[in-house]
Structure formats: C-alpha cells, structure tokens
Design an enzyme around this catalytic site. Structure first.
Site, PDB file in Angstrom:
ATOM      1  CD  GLU A 138     129.884 -70.789  -4.205  1.00  0.00           C
ATOM      2  OE1 GLU A 138     129.915 -70.177  -5.272  1.00  0.00           O
ATOM      3  OE2 GLU A 138     130.345 -70.320  -3.147  1.00  0.00           O
ATOM      4  CD  GLU A 245     133.857 -71.316   1.500  1.00  0.00           C
ATOM      5  OE1 GLU A 245     133.503 -70.138   1.279  1.00  0.00           O
ATOM      6  OE2 GLU A 245     133.986 -72.156   0.605  1.00  0.00           O
TER       7      GLU A 245
END
Ligand code: GLA
Length: 335
Positions: A138, A245
């Site tokens: 991220e 995810e």
C-alpha cells in the site's frame, strides 16, 4: 462449534487446484475455530496480522514470533502453503522504527539498516515455510496526482525505500516470490499508478515477481470490466498476479445502515452473482493468476465486522457463520 455435516461438498482446493491456489487469511483464534473448514477447502494460508511489523518486532532488540510460529506450524502440519504478510507498510508498524531514541527522527541510513535487519531476520526464520511475501504494502496514493502516499518511510528514506525492500528480501531468501500488494487496485487511476510503480521497479532490475490485488470489493463495486482491465494491465508487466485479500462486503461504501441481523435476500443474490462472475474471470486468466486468497474463511469472523461502521456485522465470505456453504459458494464451484 463447527458444523461437521459438510463433508461431501466439493473442496475448493480441488475444484481450483489445476488453475490456482485457494487461500484464506487466518489468526490464532480461527486456526482453532475454523480448523476443519480450513483443512478441507484451502491449500494456502496467510497470517492476518501476526507477521506485520508491530506483531513481530515491538522493540529494536526484541522479536515476538510466538503467534506467527503457531500459524506457520498449523500450515506445515496441515500441508498448506504459506504466504508472508507483510514486511514494509505504513500501518501497524511500531514507532521505535522511525525514532532515534532522543525524541527525534531517525536518519535515512539508520532506517534502511533497520529495515534490512528486520527483513533478513523474519524471512530467514521462515525460509523453508513461506514461499511468497508481500514485501511492500500500500505505498500508492489513493487520490491526487502524487504517485506515492505520504508516510514516515517516504519522508525519511525517500522513494528508494521501495526498491531497497525488494533487494533486501531477495538477499534474505532468493527463492521467495516477492509481491507488491495494494487495495483499490481495480480503480483506473490507482491502477495506472500501481502499474507505473511496478514498471519502474522492473526497468531498474529490482527483484519483484508479482502484483497482489487485495480485492476488498463489495456487491456493486468495482465493475467486472474494471477488474478485467486491472488484471490485463498488471499481467502486461510479465509478472504473476495473486488475488491476496478477497472479500465482498454486502454494503456499498457509502452505506452506513446498522439495523440488519442478517443479509437481505437481495444482498445474498448479488453476493452470489458477483462471486460467480469473479471466479469465471479468475479462471479465464488462470495463466496469470497464481492464487486467490480470501481475507477470512467464514462469516463468523471477518475484519469487516465493525469496520468501517462500528456495531455492524458483515457477511462477505463463501461460508456462513456456522461454516455452511452459501449460495455464493455454489456459484463459484459450479462456474
Ligand atoms: C489491508 C492489509 C491487511 C489488513 C486489511 C484489513 O488490506 O493489507 O493486512 O490489515 O487491510 O484487515
């Protein structure tokens, strides 16, 4: 208690075994409460929080491996593959890493030396058990023209910290597959930024092997065409992809309602429809998609309970709170 009457349904890991691995995120609680379900359906596991910086390395001279080891042992004794998550991230990272011990901020050289030491220690410990790592998580800015998100990593070490993380990881375990992992990965503007970042790393011969699409999606967003475009764009880099995810919130991003005690019929229908289509797409791109990991296994435990709306339950997975297959499961399995 686990429902134990699901013994004759197809196993996800067998249904998809020829196409890609099927994983689930786990924690020390769910390896107990979901043990049978995990053993039956999945061939790969990811520790949900236990290998993050703050979990493993609370102080400079202290590592806490107990919970991570427990998950690694569970994976090994059940014959599951294990993904490592995650080495470098702006969240869930302890403050000492960025501090000099005199109330100030550490310099770039020290920060990178600490990063290297952390990556080497952690990756070497799990060398024979973890086959792939989310090395950097991220770092892309969601909004605006900037490529990278503001973070202590960026402020102190400059953008070079990203390449360094991959280099240290490759030194620590030359056999590990190294991933860049991010969310909103199918959003067109962010997709292009992720592409630019990863392309830059490849052009500079940085050892990176894959892109992780987190895939925290919901019953309406993102669109199938956006997901397809993202898969194609990342695959064009010549790297392998993993869905890392996956979960599908039954609430739209803006939806703040808290009155439901179970999903509505419409939510269930949309969930099933969406899951079916996602797996159709993953199958179509199986040459590029190496694994699909759910962020959880069944609706009795999901990080989306209470997030982002306090006091609200969510039902984002293929199995219900009693581990029974939902309609979404059948759509996924029957294609
Ligand atoms: C991000 C991280 C995960 C996890 C989720 C929420 O996607 O990569 O480790 O924290 O947020 O559970």
């Amino acid at each position: 208690m686990e429902a134990s009457n699901n013994r004759d349904i197809p196993k996800l890991r067998e249904v998809f075994g020829r196409s890609f691995d099927i994983g689930a995120a786990v924690n020390p609680r769910t390896i107990r409460s979901q043990r049978e379900l995990l053993a039956y359906h999945f061939n790969s596991l990811t520790p949900e929080n236990e290998m993050k910086f703050e979990s493993l390395h609370p102080a400079e001279d202290r590592y806490t491996f107990e919970q991570a080891d427990e998950i690694a042992d569970f994976a090994a004794s059940n014959g599951k593959k294990l993904r490592g998550h995650t080495l470098v991230w702006h969240n869930q990272t302890t403050d000492w890493l960025f501090q000099d011990g005199k109330g100030g901020t550490v310099d770039a050289e020290t920060l990178l030396a600490r990063m290297k030491s952390h990556i080497h220690t952690v990756m070497k410990r799990y060398k024979d058990r973890i086959y792939a790592w989310d090395v950097v998580n991220e770092v892309i800015a969601d909004e605006g023209p900037e490529l990278l998100r503001r973070s202590k990593w960026l402020d102190i070490a400059g953008e070079g910290f990203i390449a360094k993380a991959f280099e240290y990881a490759h030194e620590a375990d030359p056999n590990a597959e190294l991933y860049y992992n991010d969310y909103n990965e199918s959003h067109s503007a962010k997709r292009e930024k992720i592409y630019t970042l990863v392309k830059g790393l490849i052009d500079r011969d940085v050892p990176i092997h894959g892109v992780g699409l987190q895939a925290h999606w919901n019953i309406h967003q993102p669109g199938l065409d956006e997901i397809r475009a993202a898969i194609e764009r990342y695959a064009s880099l010549g790297l392998q992809l993993q869905i890392t995810e996956l979960d599908v919130s039954v609430f739209d991003h803006e939806d703040r309602r808290t009155d439901l005690t179970e999903p509505s019929e419409r939510m269930k229908d949309l969930l099933a429809e969406r899951y079916g289509r996602f797996f159709e797409l993953f199958r179509e791109y199986r040459q590029h998609v190496a694994a699909v990991t759910f962020w959880g296994a069944a609706d009795d435990y999901t990080w989306l309970d209470d997030f982002p709306v306090k006091g609200r339950k969510n039902w984002p997975l293929l199995f219900d709170e009693r581990h029974r297959p939902k309609e979404a499961f059948w759509r996924v399995v029957n294609g």
